[in-house]
Design a protein around this motif. Structure first.
Motif, short mmCIF file in Angstrom:
data_model
loop_
_atom_site.label_atom_id
_atom_site.label_comp_id
_atom_site.label_asym_id
_atom_site.label_seq_id
_atom_site.Cartn_x
_atom_site.Cartn_y
_atom_site.Cartn_z
N HIS A 231 0.53 -1.28 -0.11
CA HIS A 231 -0.04 0.52 0.21
C HIS A 231 0.95 1.59 0.13
O HIS A 231 2.27 1.06 0.09
N GLY A 232 0.18 2.69 0.26
CA GLY A 232 0.76 3.93 0.36
C GLY A 232 2.51 3.53 0.09
O GLY A 232 3.36 3.94 -0.54
N GLU A 233 2.78 4.11 1.79
CA GLU A 233 4.19 4.17 1.68
C GLU A 233 5.55 3.01 1.32
O GLU A 233 5.87 3.90 1.03
N GLN A 234 4.17 2.38 2.34
CA GLN A 234 5.42 0.39 1.06
C GLN A 234 5.46 1.03 -0.50
O GLN A 234 6.91 0.51 -0.80
N ALA A 235 4.40 1.37 -1.08
CA ALA A 235 5.14 0.91 -3.14
C ALA A 235 5.70 2.48 -3.30
O ALA A 235 6.38 1.87 -3.47
N LEU A 236 5.51 3.76 -2.45
CA LEU A 236 6.85 4.53 -2.71
C LEU A 236 8.34 3.55 -2.74
O LEU A 236 8.94 4.50 -3.05
N GLY A 237 8.01 3.21 -1.30
CA GLY A 237 9.77 2.89 -0.56
C GLY A 237 10.36 1.60 -1.82
O GLY A 237 11.21 1.77 -2.12
N TYR A 238 9.55 1.24 -2.50
CA TYR A 238 9.14 -0.01 -3.10
C TYR A 238 9.50 0.41 -4.22
O TYR A 238 10.90 -0.13 -4.63
N VAL A 239 9.40 1.72 -5.03
CA VAL A 239 9.86 1.33 -6.30
C VAL A 239 10.88 2.59 -5.75
O VAL A 239 11.46 2.56 -7.14
N ARG A 240 11.60 3.47 -5.26
CA ARG A 240 11.94 3.84 -5.00
C ARG A 240 13.71 3.70 -4.21
O ARG A 240 14.45 4.16 -4.67
N ALA A 241 13.41 2.25 -3.62
CA ALA A 241 14.88 1.49 -3.06
C ALA A 241 15.78 1.38 -4.32
O ALA A 241 15.83 1.07 -5.17
N ARG A 242 17.06 1.38 -3.91
CA ARG A 242 17.94 1.21 -4.71
C ARG A 242 18.93 0.29 -3.90
O ARG A 242 18.96 -0.91 -4.71
N TYR A 243 19.86 1.33 -3.47
CA TYR A 243 20.54 -0.20 -2.81
C TYR A 243 20.24 -1.53 -2.30
O TYR A 243 21.08 -2.76 -1.69
N SER A 244 19.58 -1.56 -1.38
CA SER A 244 19.02 -2.73 -0.83
C SER A 244 18.34 -4.39 -1.59
O SER A 244 18.19 -4.81 -1.03
N ILE A 245 17.76 -3.98 -2.49
CA ILE A 245 17.40 -4.73 -3.53
C ILE A 245 18.22 -4.69 -4.92
O ILE A 245 18.96 -4.32 -5.12
N GLY A 246 17.99 -6.45 -5.20
CA GLY A 246 18.46 -6.95 -5.94
C GLY A 246 20.84 -6.35 -6.48
O GLY A 246 20.73 -6.71 -4.89
N ASN A 247 20.54 -5.77 -7.25
CA ASN A 247 22.44 -5.58 -7.08
C ASN A 247 22.56 -4.22 -6.53
O ASN A 247 23.92 -3.66 -7.22
N GLY A 248 21.57 -3.29 -6.57
CA GLY A 248 21.35 -2.23 -6.55
C GLY A 248 22.05 -0.75 -7.36
O GLY A 248 21.77 0.34 -6.95
N SER A 249 21.88 -1.42 -8.21
CA SER A 249 21.69 -0.63 -9.95
C SER A 249 20.63 0.21 -10.65
O SER A 249 19.37 -0.44 -9.46
N ASP A 250 20.83 1.24 -10.71
CA ASP A 250 19.60 2.74 -10.87
C ASP A 250 18.80 1.49 -12.56
O ASP A 250 17.90 1.82 -12.60
N THR A 251 19.38 0.59 -12.75
CA THR A 251 18.35 -0.49 -13.82
C THR A 251 17.70 -1.76 -13.47
O THR A 251 17.12 -1.38 -13.68
#
Length: 388
Positions: A231-251
Motif C-alpha cells: 500500500h501507499g508508504e510501502q509502495a513508494l519505498g519499493y519503487v524508490r529503493a535502490r541499494y537494498s534490492i537486487g544488485n543496487g543498480s538504477d537499472t
C-alpha cells in the motif's frame, strides 16, 4: 351504473363517477401520480446535482502548470514538429518534492524538486498500442540553456538527465527530451510522492513478489520475502529503493518501477474498479489530486478523452522499456546511449511505428520468440502481474 346526463350539472363529484375507459384515473390516483412524478424529478435533479458536485471537485483537483507552457512558447521555433496525426507523446515526471506535509521524511527540503522517474509515454494513433520509455536519471545528455524559477539563466551543459528537472523544472526537462529524441512532447504530467501513495491505496494496493527480505532505512521500507500486497508508504519505498534490492543498480530499480506500474495499470483497468462507482471515485480523486499538468490536460474532460482513447488497448500492447544505454565511458556510475539502437527507437516512436521489446532479466512476461530475436530493446508488458 350512474351516468351524468350530457349538459346537465347535478353537482355530482368526480369521485362518484366510474367509467369503463382505461384512460380515466380517479382523483386520488392522479394525486399519487403527481407526487410520484415530483419525487422522480427531485431524484433526477439530486443525482444530477451530486454528479455535478463530484465532477467539479475532481476537475478542481488538477493543478495547471502555466509556467512551463509559457516557457515552452519562447522556444517554439526550435522544438520538433509532430510527425503523425493523432499519435500522442506524454512526458510523465515523478517529482520528489519534499516540501509537502509528510514528505520531509524522504530528505531535506532544498526548495528544488528532483526526479528519479521520467517516462515518455507514446500512444499510437487509433489506440493500437502504448509504449512507455523510461529515461534513466543518470543518463548523460545535452541540456539546453534554461530559465530557472528565480529568473536566472542557466547556460547549456552536458550533464546527467535529472539535473534538468532539479534546476530548470518541467520546461527544461521537456526541451532536453526533445533535443535527445527529436520527438515532440505534446503534454506533460507531474506526479508527486503523496499522489502516488494515494493512488495505490485507492486501488486497494498492488501485489509484488520478493525473492528476499528488504530492510532499507533510506526508503523507509521493511518487507518480508514472498508474495504480498503493498500500500501507499510501502509502495513508494519499493519503487524508490535502490541499494537494498537486487544488485543496487538504477537499472534494476527502473525495471522494478516498470513492473509495478504494469500491475497498477492492470488493477485500474479491472472491472472491479472501472465498473464500481464506489471504487472508481476514490481512484479518480487520488489521481486528479496528485497531478500537475499542462493546460491541454488540466480538466477532467481532457483526461477522460485521453483515457477513453487508450482504455481498450490490449494489455499485451502496453509495453514498458528503457532507452538503450550502457555505463558512461568516463564514469561507470553514469549512463550513455547505445547506438544505433537508441536512434532507431526514437525514429520508430516519431513515425508511430510498432516497437517490440525483449524480456528483461527481472520481467516475468513471455514475448514472441521472433520479437526477441529482432528487438534490441529490453522491457516488459502490462499483460501479467509481477507474481505470475
Amino acid at each position: 351504473m350512474p351516468v351524468r346526463p350530457a349538459g346537465v350539472d347535478h353537482g355530482w363529484e368526480d369521485a362518484d363517477v366510474t367509467t369503463d375507459s382505461p384512460d380515466t384515473v380517479p382523483r386520488g390516483g392522479r394525486r399519487w401520480l403527481r407526487v410520484l412524478a415530483l419525487g422522480v424529478a427531485v431524484l433526477v435533479l439530486s443525482i444530477a446535482g451530486t454528479g455535478w458536485w463530484f465532477y467539479e471537485r475532481l476537475d478542481g483537483n488538477i493543478r495547471t502548470d502555466t509556467r512551463t507552457a509559457d516557457e515552452l512558447r519562447k522556444y517554439e521555433a526550435e522544438r520538433p514538429v509532430s510527425m503523425v496525426r493523432d499519435a500522442q507523446n506524454i512526458l510523465l515526471i515523478g517529482s520528489d518534492n519534499r516540501g509537502g506535509k509528510g514528505n520531509r521524511k524522504y530528505g531535506r527540503d532544498t526548495g528544488t524538486q528532483r526526479s528519479d522517474t521520467t517516462i515518455l509515454l507514446h500512444l499510437q494513433a487509433n489506440g493500437r498500442s502504448a509504449t512507455a520509455v523510461s529515461i534513466p536519471r543518470d543518463l548523460m545528455v545535452d541540456i539546453p540553456g534554461c530559465d530557472r524559477a528565480s529568473g536566472k539563466r542557466m547556460a547549456p551543459r552536458f550533464a546527467q538527465f535529472n539535473w534538468a528537472f532539479e534546476y530548470g523544472g518541467a520546461a527544461c526537462t521537456i526541451r532536453t527530451v526533445e533535443k535527445l529524441t527529436g520527438i515532440r512532447v505534446d503534454h506533460h504530467v507531474i506526479v508527486d510522492f503523496t499522489g502516488f501513495k494515494k493512488l495505490v491505496n485507492a486501488v486497494g494496493g498492488v501485489e509484488v513478489c520478493l525473492k528476499e527480505s528488504v530492510d532499507d532505512a533510506d526508503a523507509h521500507l521493511r518487507l518480508s520475502a514472498g508474495r504480498q500486497v503493498l500500500h501507499g508508504e510501502q509502495a513508494l519505498g519499493y519503487v524508490r529503493a535502490r541499494y537494498s534490492i537486487g544488485n543496487g543498480s538504477d537499472t534494476e530499480r527502473i525495471a522494478r518501477q516498470q513492473e509495478f506500474l504494469g500491475s497498477l495499470v492492470k488493477k485500474v483497468q479491472s472491472n472491479g474498479v472501472l465498473l464500481n462507482p464506489r471504487k472508481l471515485y476514490p481512484v479518480l480523486n487520488a489521481a486528479t489530486s496528485s497531478l500537475t499538468t499542462d493546460p491541454g490536460l488540466d480538466s477532467l474532460k481532457d483526461l477522460y478523452d485521453l483515457v477513453r482513447g487508450v482504455r481498450n488497448i490490449p494489455r499485451e500492447k502496453i509495453r514498458f522499456l528503457t532507452i538503450p544505454r550502457q555505463p558512461y565511458t568516463y564514469n561507470k556510475n553514469r549512463d550513455e546511449l547505445v547506438q544505433p539502437d537508441a536512434d532507431r527507437l526514437f525514429r520508430q516512436l516519431r513515425l508511430d511505428q510498432p516497437v517490440s521489446v525483449t524480456r528483461s532479466v527481472t520481467s516475468t512476461t513471455e514475448e514472441d520468440p521472433k520479437a526477441v530475436d529482432r528487438s534490441p530493446y529490453q522491457g516488459t508488458t502490462a499483460a501479467r502481474d509481477i507474481c505470475d
